[in-house]
Structures are given as structure tokens and as C-alpha cells.
Design an enzyme around this catalytic site. Structure first.
Site, mmCIF file in Angstrom:
data_model
loop_
_atom_site.group_PDB
_atom_site.id
_atom_site.type_symbol
_atom_site.label_atom_id
_atom_site.label_comp_id
_atom_site.label_asym_id
_atom_site.label_seq_id
_atom_site.Cartn_x
_atom_site.Cartn_y
_atom_site.Cartn_z
ATOM 1 N N SER A 7 0.805 -1.234 0.000
ATOM 2 C CA SER A 7 0.000 0.000 0.000
ATOM 3 C C SER A 7 0.828 1.270 0.000
ATOM 4 O O SER A 7 0.273 2.355 -0.180
ATOM 5 C CB SER A 7 -0.956 0.006 1.195
ATOM 6 O OG SER A 7 -2.078 -0.810 0.924
ATOM 7 N N LYS A 11 0.232 3.526 -2.931
ATOM 8 C CA LYS A 11 -0.831 4.525 -3.017
ATOM 9 C C LYS A 11 -0.273 5.956 -3.033
ATOM 10 O O LYS A 11 -0.926 6.868 -3.535
ATOM 11 C CB LYS A 11 -1.817 4.358 -1.857
ATOM 12 C CG LYS A 11 -2.661 3.095 -1.916
ATOM 13 C CD LYS A 11 -3.629 3.032 -0.748
ATOM 14 C CE LYS A 11 -4.613 1.874 -0.866
ATOM 15 N NZ LYS A 11 -3.978 0.552 -0.726
ATOM 16 N N SER A 39 -6.625 3.887 3.305
ATOM 17 C CA SER A 39 -5.984 2.895 2.438
ATOM 18 C C SER A 39 -7.033 2.121 1.641
ATOM 19 O O SER A 39 -6.979 0.895 1.522
ATOM 20 C CB SER A 39 -5.112 1.927 3.244
ATOM 21 O OG SER A 39 -4.259 1.176 2.392
#
Length: 410
Positions: free
Chosen positions: A154, A157, A344
Site C-alpha cells: 500500500s 498509493k 488505504s
């Protein structure tokens, strides 16, 4: 003279005039004078004197009793209301404040600390990429495998958010529209708002800012103005292309980690409440059916929905002329980017990537979105050597990037 009764039966002070004090004894549970008819006159007289003396003592509060000459007591003081200020919990700093006279960190010392950290597999794992850099100059003070591409998860991102913040207007919204076609045909057209509410929207919320119930209400009014009370509904979700789950395994959808990327959806495609609730396999079609139900509740007879593109794929979202029947708008993109980073949210991050692709002229697909994001970052002067992206959220297992790139991006 005034006499006050302290009778417990009444529970309050009663004023009695002196002229009527001979009947006072009738007001209480017990009499202070007892007259026995057969007693001799001296005994009677003595009893009366004793009773009168007790009454006098009672009135002057020398003995217990229910009579008094004292003034009526003042009303009781109200119980005080305490104004206790709210106390915010103290937040301890993660690190103590650095002294202004502290020495600058020495590269050799920091590098030794990094090497010690990265060499401990119990601390960070077997494969570790570390960069410690001066945030003002960018000078690397310590590193371990900084140029080795690794799976970012993540952390990826950050790339999508940076590209979105660079090329997207933070005040822009994503529109969900109803446009009229030939005859009694109408099209539900989405631009990527997967945060719709099923019924009424909430202007104060981010998730559910707009609602399909509101869209149906506005559409029904406009359709009746056009003398249309029976329509055929089509879903045009052609603004996005390619596989809706890109490189993801399908269990990521059924387990609730992400929804198939869609031009419109209710609550990011969730089938029930909960951030990681299972997702619909076709969120756009589920939303279109909900819209048809809401439109029918407004008195419009609806056939459908089924899929059909209005004109060229992806162009119906730009309709603003008299073909536009009704529309609702998402929260601004700046707020959506902020939400995706703080939570997230994999699906919404992909929506941002697809929207970046549309903005820079790439196809709005998983492949086009990754090309678009990397292109924007290169235009910002970042070296993308060693960076490969198979999606925008980090769920894909084959994305790679070195720690040095993440440091430079930050």
C-alpha cells in the site's frame, strides 16, 4: 403578633393569627392540653397552666414543638451547577523536540544504525530497503539496498495520490447523470463515483455525498415535464475500459479488500456494512437496478436496466445540453484523495488512478492508469528506474519499486 406552625404533617410553615391561637391545638396530631372532666378544679387549673407554659416555651423555641415566632425560613439555595471545562487528553510526542543547537546527523553514524537495523531479520524481515535522507537537501545519510526493487504494497498509493494532486482539480467532482436518448430511452451514466448512497445523499458526508434516490427524484420531475412516464433504462458505464479487477485475484473481491472498478456503485460495492464487507461482482449494474427501483417509486414505469453505450464510449459523461435529465455529484476529488490515503481504500485509489488517466489522455483502464501515474511522476522530475506498477493501489503482487524512489517522492 404572628405565630408560625412547624407542623410536620404540612411540611411547610403556616402562619396563624394570634387572635385564633386558641384553636391551634386542633391543627396537630397531639394536644398539649388534656382535660379530664372528673378532676377537681385545682387539678384542671394546674393542667391548664402547665399546658400554657409549654405552649409559650414552644412558641419561643425553648422546647421541641411545632410553633415558633421565628421568621419564615428563606427558600433553599439551588444546588450549584459546576462548570467543568473539557480537558483534552495530552498527546505525547513520538520523539522529543530537537534542540536548536543539536549537531547535524553524521552520515557515518546514521549509516551504521541503518546497517544494524536492516541486518536484523526479526526486526524488518529478510528483504529490507531503507533510506534515511535529509528532508531539506535530499542528501542520503544512510541506506540499505536502496536501489533494489521490492514489493511496495500500500506504500504504492503514495504514487497515485501524488499524481492525482498534481493533475486533478481538487474541487472537481465526479458526476452521475441521466440523459435522454431516442424516444422513451434514458441512460444512467457514471463517471466513477463509487461512493453513492442508495437513497438520499448526505451533503455533510464524504461516503454517500450523493444518492441514487435524489437522482431518481430529479429525473422523475424532468421526465414528466417531457411527458415521459414510461421509459426504457440503459446503463452506460463505458467511461472505464478493460478488466474491472485488473491483476487482482477474485478472492480479493469476495473477501472485501476491493470492489471491481466501476463507473458508479453504492457504498463502494459493499454487500453489507463493514469496511471489508464482501463486494458486488458487478457494482454498476447493482446500482442501476437500485436506480430503476427508486425511479419506479417516483411514479415512472421502468423497463430494464440493460447495458448500452450512448454514442461513443465514455463521451456521455460530458453531456450538459438539453439531453441532460438530472445529475448528482460526488465529494470534491481533493477530499476523495485524502480519504483514500487515510483509509488505504484500494478501490477508491484505483478510481483516482483511472481519473488521472482520463485527465492526461490515457485510456481509463488498469494499464492506462499505471502508465498515466508514472508519466506524471516523471514529469515532476522523478527517476522511475526500477519502478513497475500493475495497479495503483498496491494489491497487485508484481508491482516493484526501490526505497530510493519512495524517498525521492516524499
Amino acid at each position: 403578633m404572628h405565630i408560625f406552625s412547624k407542623c410536620a404533617d404540612s411540611r411547610r410553615v403556616t402562619e396563624i393569627s394570634a387572635e385564633n391561637h386558641g384553636s391551634i391545638c386542633d391543627l396537630y396530631r397531639s394536644s398539649y392540653v388534656a382535660v379530664v372532666g372528673k378532676l377537681v378544679g385545682g387539678v384542671v387549673a394546674t393542667a391548664l397552666v402547665l399546658a400554657g407554659g409549654y405552649l409559650w416555651a414552644d412558641i419561643h423555641d425553648f422546647v421541641p414543638g411545632s410553633l415558633t415566632l421565628a421568621p419564615a425560613p428563606a427558600p433553599p439555595v439551588p444546588f450549584p451547577t459546576l462548570d467543568i471545562p473539557a480537558v483534552e487528553p495530552a498527546t505525547a510526542p513520538v520523539l522529543p523536540q530537537l534542540s536548536a543547537t543539536a549537531p547535524e546527523p553524521q552520515s557515518a553514524y546514521v549509516s551504521a544504525l541503518v546497517t544494524e537495523l536492516a541486518s536484523d531479520p526479526l526486526m524488518l524481515g529478510e528483504r529490507v530497503g531503507v533510506v534515511v535522507a535529509d528532508p531539506l537537501t535530499g542528501q542520503v545519510l544512510g541506506q540499505a539496498s536502496q536501489n533494489t526493487p521490492m514489493v511496495p504494497a500500500s506504500v504504492q498509493k503514495l504514487l497515485t495520490a501524488a499524481a492525482g494532486a498534481e493533475v486533478l482539480d481538487e474541487n472537481r467532482t465526479l458526476k452521475t447523470k441521466v440523459v435522454v436518448g431516442d424516444g422513451a430511452q434514458i441512460y444512467l451514466v457514471g463517471e466513477g463515483d463509487m461512493m453513492l448512497a442508495a437513497g438520499a445523499g448526505n451533503p455533510a458526508a464524504l461516503l454517500g455525498r450523493s444518492g441514487l434516490g435524489d437522482l431518481a427524484h430529479g429525473a422523475a420531475i424532468s421526465l414528466r415535464d417531457r411527458n415521459l412516464t414510461s421509459v426504457e433504462l440503459f446503463l452506460d458505464d463505458s467511461v472505464f475500459t478493460g478488466p474491472s479487477t485488473g491483476p487482482w485475484a477474485m478472492d480479493l473481491v469476495t473477501d472485501g479488500y476491493a470492489a471491481p472498478v466501476a463507473a458508479l456503485a453504492i457504498d463502494v460495492g459493499r454487500q453489507k456494512e463493514g469496511f471489508y464487507a464482501p463486494r458486488d461482482l458487478d457494482p454498476a449494474l447493482v446500482a442501476a437496478r437500485e436506480f430503476a427501483t427508486a425511479l419506479a417509486a417516483e411514479g415512472i414505469t421502468v423497463t430494464g436496466p440493460s447495458r448500452r453505450t450512448y454514442g461513443e464510449p465514455g463521451t456521455a459523461v460530458s453531456i450538459t445540453d438539453d439531453r441532460l435529465v438530472a445529475q448528482v455529484e460526488s465529494a470534491p476529488l481533493g477530499e476523495i484523495i485524502d480519504y483514500a490515503m487515510k483509509t488505504s481504500d484500494n478501490t477508491i485509489t484505483e478510481i483516482i488512478g483511472h481519473t488521472v488517466a482520463r485527465q492526461v489522455g490515457q485510456e481509463a483502464s488498469f494499464a492506462g492508469a499505471t502508465r498515466a501515474v508514472l508519466g506524471v511522476l516523471r514529469d515532476l522530475g522523478l527517476d522511475t528506474t526500477g519502478v513497475s506498477m500493475v495497479d495503483n493501489s498496491g494489491l497487485g503482487e508484481k508491482s516493484l519499486m526501490p526505497a530510493k524512489f519512495v524517498s525521492d517522492l516524499l
